[in-house]
Design a protein around this motif. Structure first.
Motif, PDB file in Angstrom:
ATOM      1  N   ASN A  51      -8.216  -0.605   9.490  1.00  0.00           N
ATOM      2  CA  ASN A  51      -9.394   0.243   9.336  1.00  0.00           C
ATOM      3  C   ASN A  51     -10.019   0.585  10.674  1.00  0.00           C
ATOM      4  OD1 ASN A  51      -9.172   0.297   6.561  1.00  0.00           O
ATOM      5  ND2 ASN A  51     -10.383  -1.554   6.310  1.00  0.00           N
ATOM      6  N   ARG A  66      -5.933   3.527  -0.518  1.00  0.00           N
ATOM      7  CA  ARG A  66      -6.964   2.913  -1.361  1.00  0.00           C
ATOM      8  C   ARG A  66      -7.683   1.786  -0.606  1.00  0.00           C
ATOM      9  NH1 ARG A  66      -7.527   2.099  -7.132  1.00  0.00           N
ATOM     10  NH2 ARG A  66      -9.750   1.842  -7.431  1.00  0.00           N
ATOM     11  N   GLN A  67      -6.923   0.910   0.099  1.00  0.00           N
ATOM     12  CA  GLN A  67      -7.592  -0.236   0.725  1.00  0.00           C
ATOM     13  C   GLN A  67      -7.207  -0.471   2.184  1.00  0.00           C
ATOM     14  OE1 GLN A  67      -5.335  -0.979  -1.871  1.00  0.00           O
ATOM     15  NE2 GLN A  67      -3.720  -1.482  -0.455  1.00  0.00           N
ATOM     16  N   PRO A  77      -5.912  -1.746  -6.778  1.00  0.00           N
ATOM     17  CA  PRO A  77      -6.021  -2.009  -5.347  1.00  0.00           C
ATOM     18  C   PRO A  77      -5.159  -3.210  -4.945  1.00  0.00           C
ATOM     19  CG  PRO A  77      -8.177  -1.649  -6.272  1.00  0.00           C
ATOM     20  CD  PRO A  77      -7.224  -1.678  -7.425  1.00  0.00           C
ATOM     21  N   TYR A  78      -4.619  -3.153  -3.757  1.00  0.00           N
ATOM     22  CA  TYR A  78      -3.764  -4.213  -3.187  1.00  0.00           C
ATOM     23  C   TYR A  78      -2.377  -4.290  -3.814  1.00  0.00           C
ATOM     24  CZ  TYR A  78      -8.481  -5.475  -1.972  1.00  0.00           C
ATOM     25  OH  TYR A  78      -9.765  -5.405  -1.550  1.00  0.00           O
ATOM     26  N   SER A  92       0.829  -1.187   0.000  1.00  0.00           N
ATOM     27  CA  SER A  92       0.000   0.000   0.000  1.00  0.00           C
ATOM     28  C   SER A  92       0.870   1.245   0.000  1.00  0.00           C
ATOM     29  CB  SER A  92      -0.887  -0.020   1.255  1.00  0.00           C
ATOM     30  OG  SER A  92      -1.578   1.177   1.372  1.00  0.00           O
ATOM     31  N   ALA A 112      -9.308   3.187   4.021  1.00  0.00           N
ATOM     32  CA  ALA A 112      -9.587   3.089   2.585  1.00  0.00           C
ATOM     33  C   ALA A 112     -10.367   4.292   2.067  1.00  0.00           C
ATOM     34  CB  ALA A 112     -10.331   1.784   2.275  1.00  0.00           C
ATOM     35  N   HIS A 134      -2.977   2.038  -7.095  1.00  0.00           N
ATOM     36  CA  HIS A 134      -3.737   1.335  -8.110  1.00  0.00           C
ATOM     37  C   HIS A 134      -2.832   0.300  -8.773  1.00  0.00           C
ATOM     38  CE1 HIS A 134      -6.931   0.861 -11.082  1.00  0.00           C
ATOM     39  NE2 HIS A 134      -5.959   0.657 -11.935  1.00  0.00           N
ATOM     40  N   THR A 162      -3.845   8.077  -5.100  1.00  0.00           N
ATOM     41  CA  THR A 162      -4.003   6.842  -4.316  1.00  0.00           C
ATOM     42  C   THR A 162      -3.379   5.700  -5.094  1.00  0.00           C
ATOM     43  OG1 THR A 162      -5.580   5.569  -3.001  1.00  0.00           O
ATOM     44  CG2 THR A 162      -6.225   6.076  -5.250  1.00  0.00           C
ATOM     45  N   TRP A 183     -11.000   4.411  -1.785  1.00  0.00           N
ATOM     46  CA  TRP A 183     -11.340   3.131  -2.406  1.00  0.00           C
ATOM     47  C   TRP A 183     -12.148   3.324  -3.685  1.00  0.00           C
ATOM     48  CZ3 TRP A 183     -10.202  -1.767  -2.686  1.00  0.00           C
ATOM     49  CH2 TRP A 183     -11.129  -2.640  -3.229  1.00  0.00           C
ATOM     50  N   ASP A 184     -13.076   4.291  -3.674  1.00  0.00           N
ATOM     51  CA  ASP A 184     -14.012   4.464  -4.787  1.00  0.00           C
ATOM     52  C   ASP A 184     -13.533   5.435  -5.855  1.00  0.00           C
ATOM     53  OD1 ASP A 184     -15.998   2.688  -4.038  1.00  0.00           O
ATOM     54  OD2 ASP A 184     -16.900   4.116  -2.660  1.00  0.00           O
TER      55      ASP A 184
END
Lengths: 53, 259
Positions: free
Chosen positions: B54, B149-150, B220-221, A46, B154, B218, B216, B157-158
Protein backbone atom coordinates in the motif's frame (compact mmCIF):
# COMPACT_ATOMS: atom_id res chain seq x y z
CA UNK A 1 22.04 -22.34 15.41
CA UNK A 2 21.41 -18.63 15.76
CA UNK A 3 23.22 -18.57 19.11
CA UNK A 4 26.16 -20.22 17.38
CA UNK A 5 26.11 -17.74 14.50
CA UNK A 6 25.89 -14.87 16.98
CA UNK A 7 28.94 -16.29 18.69
CA UNK A 8 30.84 -16.34 15.38
CA UNK A 9 30.34 -12.61 14.87
CA UNK A 10 33.42 -10.52 15.62
CA UNK A 11 33.75 -7.80 18.22
CA UNK A 12 32.18 -7.09 21.59
CA UNK A 13 28.58 -7.93 22.38
CA UNK A 14 27.16 -4.49 21.64
CA UNK A 15 28.83 -4.59 18.21
CA UNK A 16 27.41 -8.04 17.50
CA UNK A 17 23.94 -6.75 18.27
CA UNK A 18 24.39 -3.91 15.82
CA UNK A 19 25.59 -6.37 13.18
CA UNK A 20 22.58 -8.56 13.88
CA UNK A 21 20.11 -5.70 13.55
CA UNK A 22 21.71 -4.44 10.33
CA UNK A 23 21.66 -7.98 8.92
CA UNK A 24 18.01 -8.47 9.88
CA UNK A 25 17.04 -5.14 8.30
CA UNK A 26 18.81 -6.13 5.09
CA UNK A 27 17.03 -9.49 4.99
CA UNK A 28 13.61 -7.88 5.58
CA UNK A 29 14.28 -5.30 2.87
CA UNK A 30 15.26 -7.92 0.29
CA UNK A 31 12.17 -9.96 1.17
CA UNK A 32 9.85 -6.95 0.87
CA UNK A 33 11.30 -5.54 -2.33
CA UNK A 34 12.23 -8.64 -4.30
CA UNK A 35 11.17 -11.96 -2.84
CA UNK A 36 7.54 -11.27 -1.90
CA UNK A 37 6.65 -9.48 -5.17
CA UNK A 38 8.01 -12.52 -6.95
CA UNK A 39 6.03 -14.91 -4.75
CA UNK A 40 2.89 -12.81 -5.27
CA UNK A 41 3.11 -13.30 -9.04
CA UNK A 42 1.85 -16.81 -8.50
CA UNK A 43 -1.39 -15.20 -7.37
CA UNK A 44 -2.30 -17.15 -4.25
CA UNK A 45 -3.68 -14.17 -2.38
CA UNK A 46 -4.85 -11.42 -4.65
CA UNK A 47 -6.35 -11.52 -8.11
CA UNK A 48 -8.84 -8.84 -9.04
CA UNK A 49 -9.30 -9.72 -12.69
CA UNK A 50 -11.54 -12.13 -14.52
CA UNK A 51 -9.96 -15.17 -16.14
CA UNK A 52 -9.94 -13.86 -19.70
CA UNK A 53 -7.58 -15.39 -22.21
CA UNK B 1 41.60 -26.34 52.78
CA UNK B 2 43.77 -24.37 50.46
CA UNK B 3 42.83 -26.50 47.43
CA UNK B 4 39.13 -25.46 47.49
CA UNK B 5 40.24 -21.86 47.38
CA UNK B 6 42.24 -22.45 44.24
CA UNK B 7 39.49 -24.46 42.51
CA UNK B 8 36.73 -21.85 42.78
CA UNK B 9 38.20 -19.32 40.38
CA UNK B 10 38.78 -22.09 37.83
CA UNK B 11 35.14 -23.14 37.92
CA UNK B 12 34.03 -19.57 37.69
CA UNK B 13 36.31 -19.02 34.73
CA UNK B 14 35.01 -22.10 32.98
CA UNK B 15 31.40 -21.00 33.50
CA UNK B 16 32.20 -17.62 31.99
CA UNK B 17 33.81 -19.26 28.97
CA UNK B 18 30.77 -21.53 28.50
CA UNK B 19 28.54 -18.51 28.45
CA UNK B 20 30.51 -16.94 25.63
CA UNK B 21 30.76 -20.10 23.55
CA UNK B 22 27.36 -21.76 23.02
CA UNK B 23 27.17 -25.51 22.42
CA UNK B 24 27.56 -26.64 18.82
CA UNK B 25 24.17 -26.67 17.09
CA UNK B 26 22.41 -30.01 16.97
CA UNK B 27 20.30 -31.33 14.09
CA UNK B 28 17.11 -31.00 16.12
CA UNK B 29 18.00 -27.50 17.24
CA UNK B 30 18.70 -26.29 13.72
CA UNK B 31 15.47 -27.84 12.42
CA UNK B 32 13.48 -26.12 15.12
CA UNK B 33 15.01 -22.77 14.50
CA UNK B 34 14.50 -23.09 10.75
CA UNK B 35 10.83 -23.88 11.34
CA UNK B 36 10.49 -20.76 13.47
CA UNK B 37 12.20 -18.81 10.69
CA UNK B 38 9.76 -20.22 8.14
CA UNK B 39 6.87 -19.07 10.34
CA UNK B 40 8.30 -15.57 10.52
CA UNK B 41 8.79 -15.63 6.75
CA UNK B 42 5.08 -16.30 6.21
CA UNK B 43 4.09 -13.72 8.83
CA UNK B 44 6.24 -11.12 7.10
CA UNK B 45 4.54 -11.93 3.81
CA UNK B 46 1.25 -10.84 5.35
CA UNK B 47 2.89 -7.63 6.54
CA UNK B 48 4.17 -7.08 3.02
CA UNK B 49 0.79 -7.73 1.45
CA UNK B 50 -1.30 -5.61 3.77
CA UNK B 51 1.11 -2.80 4.53
CA UNK B 52 4.16 -2.56 2.30
CA UNK B 53 2.30 -2.82 -1.05
CA UNK B 54 0.00 0.00 0.00
CA UNK B 55 2.87 2.38 0.75
CA UNK B 56 4.42 2.17 -2.71
CA UNK B 57 1.06 1.97 -4.45
CA UNK B 58 -0.26 5.17 -2.95
CA UNK B 59 2.93 6.99 -3.88
CA UNK B 60 2.63 5.85 -7.49
CA UNK B 61 -1.03 6.76 -7.64
CA UNK B 62 -0.19 10.28 -6.48
CA UNK B 63 2.40 10.52 -9.26
CA UNK B 64 -0.34 9.53 -11.75
CA UNK B 65 -2.60 12.29 -10.41
CA UNK B 66 0.16 14.84 -10.85
CA UNK B 67 0.91 13.60 -14.38
CA UNK B 68 -2.74 13.85 -15.37
CA UNK B 69 -2.90 17.49 -14.40
CA UNK B 70 -0.65 18.17 -17.41
CA UNK B 71 -2.08 15.66 -19.89
CA UNK B 72 -5.66 16.68 -19.11
CA UNK B 73 -4.92 20.24 -20.09
CA UNK B 74 -3.37 19.15 -23.39
CA UNK B 75 -6.12 16.63 -24.23
CA UNK B 76 -9.10 18.81 -23.42
CA UNK B 77 -11.41 19.37 -26.38
CA UNK B 78 -13.53 22.46 -25.85
CA UNK B 79 -17.18 21.98 -26.71
CA UNK B 80 -17.28 18.18 -26.33
CA UNK B 81 -20.77 17.42 -25.01
CA UNK B 82 -20.62 13.69 -24.39
CA UNK B 83 -22.26 12.60 -27.64
CA UNK B 84 -19.88 10.04 -29.09
CA UNK B 85 -16.68 8.47 -27.79
CA UNK B 86 -14.50 10.58 -25.54
CA UNK B 87 -11.56 11.65 -27.75
CA UNK B 88 -9.22 12.03 -24.77
CA UNK B 89 -9.33 8.29 -24.03
CA UNK B 90 -7.09 5.91 -26.05
CA UNK B 91 -9.08 4.04 -28.70
CA UNK B 92 -7.20 0.83 -28.04
CA UNK B 93 -6.08 -0.58 -24.70
CA UNK B 94 -2.32 -0.47 -25.04
CA UNK B 95 -0.14 1.48 -22.63
CA UNK B 96 -0.23 2.05 -18.93
CA UNK B 97 -0.66 5.82 -19.10
CA UNK B 98 -3.48 7.07 -16.91
CA UNK B 99 -6.37 8.75 -18.74
CA UNK B 100 -9.03 9.19 -16.09
CA UNK B 101 -10.07 9.37 -12.46
CA UNK B 102 -12.87 7.50 -10.77
CA UNK B 103 -14.80 9.07 -7.89
CA UNK B 104 -17.19 7.03 -5.79
CA UNK B 105 -18.79 9.04 -2.97
CA UNK B 106 -19.94 5.83 -1.24
CA UNK B 107 -16.25 4.95 -0.76
CA UNK B 108 -15.57 8.24 1.01
CA UNK B 109 -15.70 11.98 0.29
CA UNK B 110 -12.05 12.04 -0.83
CA UNK B 111 -12.08 8.85 -2.90
CA UNK B 112 -10.32 9.44 -6.21
CA UNK B 113 -8.48 6.70 -8.10
CA UNK B 114 -6.53 7.03 -11.35
CA UNK B 115 -7.73 4.91 -14.27
CA UNK B 116 -5.35 3.48 -16.85
CA UNK B 117 -5.16 0.71 -19.43
CA UNK B 118 -4.31 -2.91 -18.74
CA UNK B 119 -5.17 -5.46 -16.07
CA UNK B 120 -1.74 -7.07 -15.53
CA UNK B 121 0.86 -5.55 -13.23
CA UNK B 122 -0.42 -2.17 -14.40
CA UNK B 123 -2.96 -2.28 -11.59
CA UNK B 124 -0.36 -2.90 -8.88
CA UNK B 125 -0.35 0.76 -7.85
CA UNK B 126 -3.61 1.98 -6.28
CA UNK B 127 -5.26 2.42 -9.67
CA UNK B 128 -8.04 0.85 -11.73
CA UNK B 129 -7.10 -0.89 -15.00
CA UNK B 130 -9.24 -1.06 -18.13
CA UNK B 131 -9.89 -4.49 -19.62
CA UNK B 132 -8.78 -4.99 -23.18
CA UNK B 133 -12.34 -5.69 -24.32
CA UNK B 134 -13.55 -2.29 -23.15
CA UNK B 135 -14.82 0.62 -25.22
CA UNK B 136 -14.15 4.27 -24.47
CA UNK B 137 -16.54 6.30 -22.36
CA UNK B 138 -19.25 7.61 -24.68
CA UNK B 139 -19.36 4.39 -26.72
CA UNK B 140 -22.05 1.74 -26.33
CA UNK B 141 -20.75 -1.33 -24.54
CA UNK B 142 -19.20 -2.35 -21.27
CA UNK B 143 -16.25 -0.40 -19.91
CA UNK B 144 -14.73 -2.78 -17.37
CA UNK B 145 -12.14 -1.84 -14.76
CA UNK B 146 -10.20 -4.11 -12.38
CA UNK B 147 -8.89 -3.04 -8.98
CA UNK B 148 -7.33 -4.73 -5.95
CA UNK B 149 -9.42 -5.51 -2.91
CA UNK B 150 -6.80 -5.60 -0.11
CA UNK B 151 -3.35 -5.05 -1.61
CA UNK B 152 -1.72 -2.25 -3.60
CA UNK B 153 -3.81 0.55 -2.19
CA UNK B 154 -6.92 -1.64 -1.78
CA UNK B 155 -8.89 0.64 -4.08
CA UNK B 156 -12.00 -1.55 -4.13
CA UNK B 157 -11.94 -2.67 -0.49
CA UNK B 158 -15.40 -1.17 0.12
CA UNK B 159 -17.16 -2.61 -2.92
CA UNK B 160 -19.55 -4.56 -0.71
CA UNK B 161 -20.80 -1.21 0.65
CA UNK B 162 -22.10 -0.09 -2.77
CA UNK B 163 -25.86 0.08 -3.13
CA UNK B 164 -28.09 0.18 -6.19
CA UNK B 165 -28.43 3.78 -7.31
CA UNK B 166 -25.03 4.89 -5.95
CA UNK B 167 -23.28 7.18 -8.39
CA UNK B 168 -19.78 6.78 -9.77
CA UNK B 169 -18.03 9.56 -11.65
CA UNK B 170 -15.42 8.80 -14.28
CA UNK B 171 -13.48 11.96 -15.07
CA UNK B 172 -11.53 12.37 -18.31
CA UNK B 173 -9.89 15.45 -19.78
CA UNK B 174 -13.31 16.45 -21.14
CA UNK B 175 -15.62 16.03 -18.18
CA UNK B 176 -17.40 13.61 -15.89
CA UNK B 177 -19.17 10.48 -17.09
CA UNK B 178 -21.76 9.72 -14.44
CA UNK B 179 -22.86 6.13 -13.85
CA UNK B 180 -25.50 4.74 -11.53
CA UNK B 181 -25.01 1.39 -9.79
CA UNK B 182 -27.46 -1.24 -11.00
CA UNK B 183 -26.10 -4.45 -9.51
CA UNK B 184 -23.43 -5.70 -7.11
CA UNK B 185 -22.89 -9.45 -7.20
CA UNK B 186 -20.39 -12.25 -6.63
CA UNK B 187 -19.32 -14.60 -9.41
CA UNK B 188 -16.74 -17.25 -10.22
CA UNK B 189 -13.44 -16.03 -11.69
CA UNK B 190 -14.37 -17.78 -14.94
CA UNK B 191 -17.75 -16.04 -15.33
CA UNK B 192 -16.46 -13.69 -18.00
CA UNK B 193 -19.96 -12.73 -19.14
CA UNK B 194 -19.73 -9.89 -16.60
CA UNK B 195 -17.48 -8.30 -19.23
CA UNK B 196 -20.05 -8.80 -22.01
CA UNK B 197 -21.22 -5.72 -23.96
CA UNK B 198 -24.53 -5.71 -22.09
CA UNK B 199 -23.46 -7.22 -18.78
CA UNK B 200 -26.81 -7.66 -17.04
CA UNK B 201 -28.29 -9.42 -20.07
CA UNK B 202 -25.78 -12.08 -21.17
CA UNK B 203 -28.03 -13.20 -24.04
CA UNK B 204 -27.64 -9.84 -25.77
CA UNK B 205 -25.02 -9.96 -28.49
CA UNK B 206 -25.08 -6.30 -29.51
CA UNK B 207 -23.91 -3.54 -27.16
CA UNK B 208 -26.85 -1.64 -25.74
CA UNK B 209 -26.38 1.28 -23.43
CA UNK B 210 -23.16 2.40 -21.82
CA UNK B 211 -22.01 0.34 -18.87
CA UNK B 212 -19.27 0.61 -16.31
CA UNK B 213 -18.19 -2.65 -14.62
CA UNK B 214 -15.79 -2.96 -11.70
CA UNK B 215 -14.16 -6.28 -10.78
CA UNK B 216 -12.23 -7.16 -7.63
CA UNK B 217 -11.42 -10.27 -5.62
CA UNK B 218 -13.73 -11.82 -3.07
CA UNK B 219 -13.83 -12.84 -0.29
CA UNK B 220 -11.03 -10.47 0.80
CA UNK B 221 -7.64 -12.19 1.16
CA UNK B 222 -8.59 -14.94 -1.28
CA UNK B 223 -8.77 -15.53 -5.01
CA UNK B 224 -11.78 -17.84 -4.83
CA UNK B 225 -14.42 -15.54 -6.31
CA UNK B 226 -14.86 -12.08 -7.80
CA UNK B 227 -17.09 -9.24 -6.67
CA UNK B 228 -18.62 -7.33 -9.54
CA UNK B 229 -20.42 -4.00 -9.84
CA UNK B 230 -22.39 -2.98 -12.91
CA UNK B 231 -23.39 0.65 -13.41
CA UNK B 232 -25.16 2.41 -16.25
CA UNK B 233 -24.39 5.82 -17.75
CA UNK B 234 -26.95 8.41 -16.76
CA UNK B 235 -25.31 11.72 -17.57
CA UNK B 236 -22.28 13.56 -18.92
CA UNK B 237 -21.07 16.74 -17.20
CA UNK B 238 -18.65 18.82 -19.34
CA UNK B 239 -15.54 20.02 -17.57
CA UNK B 240 -16.64 23.64 -18.02
CA UNK B 241 -19.72 23.04 -15.84
CA UNK B 242 -17.52 22.28 -12.85
CA UNK B 243 -17.44 19.18 -10.69
CA UNK B 244 -20.79 17.71 -9.61
CA UNK B 245 -21.63 18.67 -6.00
CA UNK B 246 -21.33 15.11 -4.69
CA UNK B 247 -17.64 14.88 -5.59
CA UNK B 248 -16.60 18.54 -5.38
CA UNK B 249 -14.36 17.80 -2.40
CA UNK B 250 -12.64 14.83 -4.03
CA UNK B 251 -11.57 16.38 -7.33
CA UNK B 252 -7.97 17.62 -7.10
CA UNK B 253 -7.74 21.34 -7.87
CA UNK B 254 -5.32 20.86 -10.75
CA UNK B 255 -7.80 18.61 -12.58
CA UNK B 256 -10.46 21.29 -12.33
CA UNK B 257 -9.20 24.03 -14.56
CA UNK B 258 -10.56 24.26 -18.03
CA UNK B 259 -7.94 24.57 -20.75
Amino acid sequence: MYAWLFHLLPGPTWFRWILTLVGLAAVVFVLMEYVYPWVAEFGFFSDATMDVD
Amino acid sequence: MSHTGSRLPTRRRRRATEKRRPPRPTFLGVTGELLITAGLFVLLFVVWELYWTNLGANREAQAHRDAMADTFEAQHEAGFDGSGPDPSVPDEVTTGDPWGMLYVPRFGPDYSVPVLDGTGDEIDSAVLGRYESSPRPGEDGNLALAGHRQTYGAVLWDMDQLQDGDRMYLQTANGWWVYETRQVHIVQPTDVEVLAPKPMDPTATEPEGQWLTLTTCHPPYTVLERMITHAELVEFVPLGDGAPDEIAGAVPDQLFEEA
